[in-house]
Design an enzyme around this catalytic site. Structure first.
Site, PDB file in Angstrom:
ATOM      1  CG  HIS A 112      -1.942  -1.087   1.188  1.00  0.00           C
ATOM      2  ND1 HIS A 112      -2.733  -1.403   2.272  1.00  0.00           N
ATOM      3  CD2 HIS A 112      -2.308  -1.963   0.214  1.00  0.00           C
ATOM      4  CE1 HIS A 112      -3.532  -2.409   1.978  1.00  0.00           C
ATOM      5  NE2 HIS A 112      -3.284  -2.773   0.733  1.00  0.00           N
ATOM      6  CG  PHE A 347       1.257  -9.940   4.592  1.00  0.00           C
ATOM      7  CD1 PHE A 347       1.209 -10.329   5.922  1.00  0.00           C
ATOM      8  CD2 PHE A 347       1.133 -10.916   3.621  1.00  0.00           C
ATOM      9  CE1 PHE A 347       1.053 -11.668   6.273  1.00  0.00           C
ATOM     10  CE2 PHE A 347       0.973 -12.248   3.949  1.00  0.00           C
ATOM     11  CZ  PHE A 347       0.932 -12.627   5.280  1.00  0.00           C
ATOM     12  CB  CYS A 348       0.257  -3.108   4.288  1.00  0.00           C
ATOM     13  SG  CYS A 348      -0.066  -2.679   6.011  1.00  0.00           S
ATOM     14  CB  ALA A 349       0.268  -6.387  -0.159  1.00  0.00           C
TER      15      ALA A 349
END
Length: 410
Positions: A112, A347-349
């Site tokens: 992100h 995982f911020c993805a």
């Protein structure tokens, strides 16, 4: 538990008895960083703002840290090295500094921090191969007019796969674009050089690079940074303030308003020096990675995910789809029952994890479609990996003791 005693600059400052395999989130501190901070504390003072011993020493060490990081990143003459809070901060700084009307091309497979800062970005689907990544970026950049920027990760924080940065840089420049590399996951594992990669900008975080003291870096070409409004308006960024006007500083100071994170910058520079002095061989890490991946293949229900396939080059990060198991519950059990710390979630993805779980054919188990990630680096041993492998096998076959439900993490 007792605190371990260390002597080498690259020894991890850790706690005996617990296996940390969550380096991709935050790497542990190494002795070089801790020692650098402790050595500077008696002299800690204001940077660029005083004539006393503390201020002069602090200013000297802060600017020396900038020079060390510039050398570590292979910065060219005229490049700026701006200290930030982390990679996210660095990329948001660049997003604020790009010329008006700049179109940014970015893959949906990004973290992100690389995916979200840009105004009106062109989002490309997650590529299925390195060749496809280069072709897709080239096609997108070819039709855009005006200022253009390609934003891409160096190594995926989900799969560990390394993208073809040099080829992507060539494609960007061929179409009149610039490229920024999110090196948060790449820099801790392999050498990074702006000059060798022909990248225009690189961003990284100290807390991924064994210096978890709140510093990050944006390094690269100076013209966009010098022409942009300051990222943080205030002291340090301002050279002179009149009754109704401001003359802003030039160089890195333009975007480092306020009192800088001296200790973070010095810690990061100390790790850069220690890594450079030790050499940057990747053979030991690749042996550990091969050991881990071989062990995972013998565990039913644990499916390694990837974008480019099992033979693509990668760093020490492996994510798993777990058929019929909630990754957050498995991670909780690994910590509580086996003393192993890993990461579960997206995982911020988020777009990438949804893409990978769909390709793996594993339905979401729990609140969100998540994966289990193990990541490692300095200080990791085969014994650590074996403990994770045996613990994971047990978690996937032995019922859990009754405990409150775990929650998936971001």
């Amino acid at each position: 538990m007792s605190v371990a005693v260390h002597t080498s600059p690259l020894d991890v400052v850790g706690v005996d008895g617990f296996v940390h395999l969550d380096y991709a989130a935050t790497a542990p501190c190494v002795r070089a960083a801790a020692d650098a901070v402790n050595a500077l504390l008696p002299y800690y003072g204001s940077v660029h703002r005083g004539t006393g011993l503390r201020s002069q020493t602090s200013t000297l060490e802060y600017e020396r840290a900038r020079d060390v990081v510039a050398g570590f990143l292979g910065a060219r003459d005229g490049d700026h090295v701006v200290f930030t809070r982390n990679t996210t901060d660095a990329l948001n700084l660049l997003a604020r500094a790009v010329p008006a009307g700049t179109r940014t091309v970015v893959f949906e497979s990004e973290h992100h921090a690389t995916l979200l800062p840009w105004a009106d970005p062109v989002r490309l689907p997650a590529p299925a191969s390195a060749d496809e990544a280069v072709a897709a970026a080239s096609s997108a950049l070819r039709v855009l007019r005006g200022p253009k920027l390609l934003a891409v990760t160096g190594a995926s924080n989900v799969t560990g796969e390394i993208l073809p940065i040099r080829r992507l840089a060539e494609a960007a420049h061929r179409h009149g674009a610039r490229i920024v590399v999110d090196a948060a996951q790449l820099a801790p594992h392999v050498p990074i050089s702006l000059a060798d990669l022909d990248a225009d900008y690189v961003a990284l975080s100290g807390h991924k690079l064994y210096a978890p003291f709140g510093a990050g870096v944006l390094a690269g070409r100076s013209d966009w940074l010098d022409a942009a409004q300051p990222y943080l308006a205030g002291g340090g960024a301002s050279a002179a303030v009149g009754a109704g006007d401001v003359r802003w500083a030039t160089g890195p100071a333009r975007h480092e308003g306020g009192t800088p994170n001296l200790l973070g910058a010095v810690a990061l520079a100390a790790v850069c020096t220690a890594l450079a002095d030790a050499g940057r061989s990747t053979s030991d890490e690749q042996e550990l990675l091969a050991h881990l991946r071989a062990g995972l293949r013998s565990i039913p229900g644990a499916v390694e995910v990837s974008l480019f396939g099992p033979r693509s080059p990668r760093v020490g990060i492996v994510s798993l789809a777990l058929a019929g198991h909630d990754p957050a519950r498995v991670a909780d059990r690994l910590a509580v029952e086996h003393g192993v710390g890993v990461r579960a979630g997206q995982f911020c993805a988020h777009p990438l994890v949804r893409h990978l779980t769909g390709r793996a054919g594993v339905a979401a188990c729990g609140d969100t479609p998540g994966l289990l990630r193990a990541s490692f680096g300095l200080g990791t041993t085969t014994d650590h990996l074996d403990r994770f492998l045996s613990g994971l096998a047990a978690c996937l076959t032995v019922p859990a003791r009754r405990r409150p439900a775990a929650r998936s993490t971001d």
